[in-house]
Design a protein around this motif. Sequence first.
Motif, PDB file in Angstrom:
ATOM      1  N   GLU A   1       1.458  -0.972   0.168  1.00  0.00           N
ATOM      2  CA  GLU A   1      -0.079  -0.059  -0.048  1.00  0.00           C
ATOM      3  C   GLU A   1       0.740   1.137  -0.049  1.00  0.00           C
ATOM      4  O   GLU A   1      -0.095   2.527  -0.344  1.00  0.00           O
ATOM      5  CB  GLU A   1      -1.033   0.308   1.285  1.00  0.00           C
ATOM      6  N   ALA A   2       2.347   1.522   0.018  1.00  0.00           N
ATOM      7  CA  ALA A   2       3.014   2.680   0.363  1.00  0.00           C
ATOM      8  C   ALA A   2       4.138   2.998  -0.657  1.00  0.00           C
ATOM      9  O   ALA A   2       4.585   3.556  -1.070  1.00  0.00           O
ATOM     10  CB  ALA A   2       3.878   2.814   1.285  1.00  0.00           C
ATOM     11  N   VAL A   3       3.520   1.864  -1.854  1.00  0.00           N
ATOM     12  CA  VAL A   3       4.634   1.730  -3.116  1.00  0.00           C
ATOM     13  C   VAL A   3       3.347   3.066  -4.378  1.00  0.00           C
ATOM     14  O   VAL A   3       2.170   3.356  -4.197  1.00  0.00           O
ATOM     15  CB  VAL A   3       4.915   0.502  -3.335  1.00  0.00           C
ATOM     16  N   SER A   4       4.417   3.660  -5.135  1.00  0.00           N
ATOM     17  CA  SER A   4       3.582   4.245  -6.071  1.00  0.00           C
ATOM     18  C   SER A   4       2.634   3.825  -6.714  1.00  0.00           C
ATOM     19  O   SER A   4       2.844   1.805  -6.957  1.00  0.00           O
ATOM     20  CB  SER A   4       4.699   5.311  -6.720  1.00  0.00           C
ATOM     21  N   ILE A   5       1.230   4.511  -7.245  1.00  0.00           N
ATOM     22  CA  ILE A   5       0.836   3.667  -8.269  1.00  0.00           C
ATOM     23  C   ILE A   5       0.990   2.735  -9.788  1.00  0.00           C
ATOM     24  O   ILE A   5       0.417   1.770 -10.380  1.00  0.00           O
ATOM     25  CB  ILE A   5      -0.349   4.145  -8.702  1.00  0.00           C
ATOM     26  N   PHE A   6       2.923   3.587 -10.207  1.00  0.00           N
ATOM     27  CA  PHE A   6       3.150   2.829 -11.344  1.00  0.00           C
ATOM     28  C   PHE A   6       4.415   1.462 -10.695  1.00  0.00           C
ATOM     29  O   PHE A   6       4.854   1.198 -11.249  1.00  0.00           O
ATOM     30  CB  PHE A   6       4.033   4.312 -11.654  1.00  0.00           C
ATOM     31  N   SER A   7       4.406   1.605  -9.414  1.00  0.00           N
ATOM     32  CA  SER A   7       5.235   0.491  -9.151  1.00  0.00           C
ATOM     33  C   SER A   7       4.401  -0.626  -8.866  1.00  0.00           C
ATOM     34  O   SER A   7       4.717  -1.322  -8.379  1.00  0.00           O
ATOM     35  CB  SER A   7       5.581   1.041  -7.838  1.00  0.00           C
ATOM     36  N   THR A   8       3.046  -0.857  -9.046  1.00  0.00           N
ATOM     37  CA  THR A   8       2.426  -1.677  -8.802  1.00  0.00           C
ATOM     38  C   THR A   8       2.441  -2.597  -9.987  1.00  0.00           C
ATOM     39  O   THR A   8       3.598  -2.611 -10.953  1.00  0.00           O
ATOM     40  CB  THR A   8       1.195  -1.906  -8.786  1.00  0.00           C
ATOM     41  N   ASP A   9       2.604  -4.546  -9.633  1.00  0.00           N
ATOM     42  CA  ASP A   9       2.831  -5.636 -10.426  1.00  0.00           C
ATOM     43  C   ASP A   9       2.563  -5.134 -11.510  1.00  0.00           C
ATOM     44  O   ASP A   9       3.084  -5.475 -13.162  1.00  0.00           O
ATOM     45  CB  ASP A   9       2.486  -6.646 -10.239  1.00  0.00           C
ATOM     46  N   ASN A  10       1.183  -4.573 -12.175  1.00  0.00           N
ATOM     47  CA  ASN A  10       0.198  -4.661 -12.942  1.00  0.00           C
ATOM     48  C   ASN A  10      -0.347  -3.327 -13.159  1.00  0.00           C
ATOM     49  O   ASN A  10      -1.247  -3.483 -13.155  1.00  0.00           O
ATOM     50  CB  ASN A  10      -0.567  -5.887 -13.495  1.00  0.00           C
ATOM     51  N   PHE A  11       0.043  -2.098 -13.722  1.00  0.00           N
ATOM     52  CA  PHE A  11      -0.017  -0.612 -13.738  1.00  0.00           C
ATOM     53  C   PHE A  11      -1.707  -1.093 -13.964  1.00  0.00           C
ATOM     54  O   PHE A  11      -2.583   0.028 -13.635  1.00  0.00           O
ATOM     55  CB  PHE A  11       0.635   0.164 -13.953  1.00  0.00           C
ATOM     56  N   TRP A  12      -1.980  -1.408 -15.487  1.00  0.00           N
ATOM     57  CA  TRP A  12      -3.031  -1.081 -16.379  1.00  0.00           C
ATOM     58  C   TRP A  12      -4.329  -2.221 -15.732  1.00  0.00           C
ATOM     59  O   TRP A  12      -5.275  -1.702 -15.921  1.00  0.00           O
ATOM     60  CB  TRP A  12      -2.974  -1.691 -17.512  1.00  0.00           C
ATOM     61  N   VAL A  13      -4.134  -3.084 -14.673  1.00  0.00           N
ATOM     62  CA  VAL A  13      -5.170  -3.168 -13.786  1.00  0.00           C
ATOM     63  C   VAL A  13      -5.885  -2.654 -12.599  1.00  0.00           C
ATOM     64  O   VAL A  13      -6.655  -2.918 -12.785  1.00  0.00           O
ATOM     65  CB  VAL A  13      -4.592  -5.213 -13.497  1.00  0.00           C
TER      66      VAL A  13
END
Length: 475
Positions: free
Chosen positions: A330-342
């Motif tokens: 929950e503390a990472v950037s939205i662009f650092s998620t495993d799959n941004f487009w999901v």
Amino acid sequence: MLTTEKPQKYLYLTFLLAVLVIVLTAIFTGSWGEIGVDSDDRMRLAQIRDGLNGQSWFDLQQYRMGPDGGTLMHWSRIIDAPLMVLISVFDWFLPYDSAEKTAISIWPPLTSLLVFTGVYTAAKNLGGKKAALVSLLPCFIYVIKEPRFASGSIDHHGIQYGLIALAAGLALSSRGSFKKFFLCGAILAASLAIGPEVYVFAAIICAGIALFWLKEGEGSRAAATGFGLGLAAFTLLLFIGLTSPSNYSQFHCDSFSAVTVLAALAGGLGLAAMASIASNKSVGARALSLLGIGILCFATIFTAAPECLGNPLSSLPEDVKTMWLAEVTEAVSIFSTDNFWVYGPPAIGAALTAAITSIFALRRGPSKARYGFMLGLILTAIAMTVYQIRFYPFAQILAIPVLAVLIYDLYSGIRRNGQRSLLYIAVLAATFPGIWGVPGMLFSAEKTQANAESQKRDNNCFGPKTMDAINELPS
């Protein structure tokens, strides 16, 4: 056909329906009585149990966690209190275990009333009672899908979403209402006392009300005075009620402490005083007054705790950032998620649509100041979500009132002009986060399946059977 003679009844009916859906879901899925999957929910329950077993109201030390002496959690008792009361009440006629399970299961969905009321109030103040009724459907869908309102999710997040939504809704009220703005200040004080993650939203709300007063002067005297007094008074009262006298002089940047109180007193009392003195002065004089209040707030924090003017996470050692913070999802950037487009579009899609709507609505005469206020909050929520994905619920909640007004306006225009169009249906669909996730899921089905399998393994690892096995081990 819906009537707007007593629109509040639809608000409460929708809320009760959401609670019923969440409770039945918990019963039929077997999660009734189970604590939430977040480790914070488990720690919150430990803190509540210790409080019920005699640990001091002011003592937030978790003696069993960490090295000798334990760990100071400094988590707000505001969240503990209602759960402690519910458990104690149910314990009168149920075994303790059943009383606790009932309390942790029903409390999270009940807190969604704050969100429903906040969204409804904001939509009504933006576009009238009928637009407020429109907001109930997307709010209902959001609440029943949001994990923070699921049974067992007892940590503070859901209440924070609701308090900010309610404060924002009240801030859009007619500026002649002292009581509503006093309540707005009190609600904002409660959110500050619960946790610092809302400080940036509180700052935007404070700035918005100050700018309303700057623009309108005498017309906003009551609002600015009420808000300033409510914020200052309740911040001080909550500090006294939640803090041991021996800790009054301690400053903490990542929790409710004297530095927060000093800033709220300087800003709140300063705004109330200036509203009483300078409301009938020129815009320039009011601007100088606000500049003085800003300098006073900054000087107060800089003198008392200059380290609190920065990001508290910045001071963490690099190895802690790498080994711990970077691994907290929950503390990472939205662009650092495993799959941004999901995950990205569902998080901010509705908010971006609401932001664009607000920009176009700025050209409206009497409502442009209110849309400017909402635009500031929505853009802040988007920016915070980009910074850390855990802020996405604020973006989704704040988008609903703006989009509800747009939906109602489109529908009314179509009916008035005798046209045939489903554009308002498209906007309604845009309020649902799941719609924004469809394209990403279509192109990432394989990865989504892999994530589902991973989540299934995690659930097996941390399920009741595993915990039962651990509890059977010798002390």
